[in-house]
Motif scaffolding. Structure first.
Motif, PDB file in Angstrom:
ATOM      1  N   ILE A  13      -8.192  -7.832  -0.045  1.00 27.18           N
ATOM      2  CA  ILE A  13      -7.248  -6.716   0.985  1.00 27.18           C
ATOM      3  C   ILE A  13      -5.745  -7.212   1.214  1.00 27.18           C
ATOM      4  O   ILE A  13      -4.982  -6.244   1.202  1.00 27.18           O
ATOM      5  N   PHE A  17      -1.400  -5.113  -0.715  1.00 29.27           N
ATOM      6  CA  PHE A  17      -0.341  -4.975   0.217  1.00 29.27           C
ATOM      7  C   PHE A  17       1.089  -5.734  -0.089  1.00 29.27           C
ATOM      8  O   PHE A  17       2.051  -5.225   0.179  1.00 29.27           O
ATOM      9  N   THR A 112     -12.770   1.665  -3.036  1.00 30.52           N
ATOM     10  CA  THR A 112     -11.832   2.414  -2.146  1.00 30.52           C
ATOM     11  C   THR A 112     -11.933   3.932  -2.181  1.00 30.52           C
ATOM     12  O   THR A 112     -11.959   4.575  -1.105  1.00 30.52           O
ATOM     13  N   TYR A 161      -3.005   1.345   1.264  1.00 34.90           N
ATOM     14  CA  TYR A 161      -3.831   0.508   0.389  1.00 34.90           C
ATOM     15  C   TYR A 161      -4.154   1.182  -0.927  1.00 34.90           C
ATOM     16  O   TYR A 161      -3.995   0.452  -2.070  1.00 34.90           O
TER      17      TYR A 161
END
Length: 209
Positions: A13, A17, A112, A161
């Motif tokens: 995660i 980013f 995702t 994301y």
């Protein structure tokens, strides 16, 4: 591919980013074009309500602004924006997943996409159910306000994301660790090394050293 779930860690995660730091201008343009312009109708409505339909600035900020905001919630405008945003992100991931021959991080993109697809379905369903409640026979405070706010921010988070996933670079040693094929190759190498070590311990007559 579903075995990849066992390897998921917080870095899956966090790391995507981090590409925002490497693409600051592109990230700023994305926020302006996708997030801001995607809601320009909502923002313009607030502006008109505050400055053109109010007797005073305080009246506009307190009364007309809240009325406009309530209207957006009741009409499900934030659901609509969330659906549009997630659909756009889903399309970009699907194209990369299916047609980009050099595409990596396929498992991460796949999950995702599943999340985005589920989010679109849930937002669409809740929005449709709210519109059916025309006689106000059911108290829909939670789905109208709380669910809509949650869906709105989650949609923005996941869409950012997804955009970051498309910028991951397999040549980057940190990014490479998120790739499922990289882990498979690493496991295969470890297996070969273990087999070679076991064979090296066996002599020509079968005796072990």
């Amino acid at each position: 591919m579903f075995g990849y779930l066992n390897e998921l860690t917080p870095k899956h995660i966090k790391v995507p980013f981090q590409v925002i730091r490497n693409y600051k201008r592109e990230s700023f343009i994305w926020v302006i074009c996708v997030i801001f312009l995607g809601q320009i109708g909502i923002f313009l409505n607030y502006f008109l309500q505050i400055f053109f339909k109010s007797k005073s600035l305080i009246d506009g900020l307190v009364i007309n602004f809240l009325l406009a905001l309530k209207s957006d919630f009741i009409n499900g405008n934030f659901y609509i924006f969330s659906i549009s945003l997630m659909a756009s992100s889903l399309c970009a991931l699907v194209v990369s997943f299916l047609y980009d021959e050099k595409s990596r991080f396929k498992s991460l993109k796949f999950f995702t996409m599943l999340f985005l697809g589920s989010g679109i379905a849930i937002c669409a369903l809740v929005h449709a159910l709210i519109q059916l409640n025309t006689d106000d026979s059911v108290n829909l405070f939670i789905p109208i306000y709380i669910y809509q706010v949650l869906g709105y921010f989650i949609a923005i988070f996941v869409s950012i994301y997804a955009a970051c996933l498309l910028r991951l670079d397999f040549k980057n040693s940190i990014h490479k660790e998120l790739d499922d094929l990289y882990h498979k190759k690493s496991d295969d190498k470890a297996k070969i090394m273990m087999e070679s070590a076991e064979q090296a311990q066996v002599g020509p007559d079968g005796e072990r050293f």
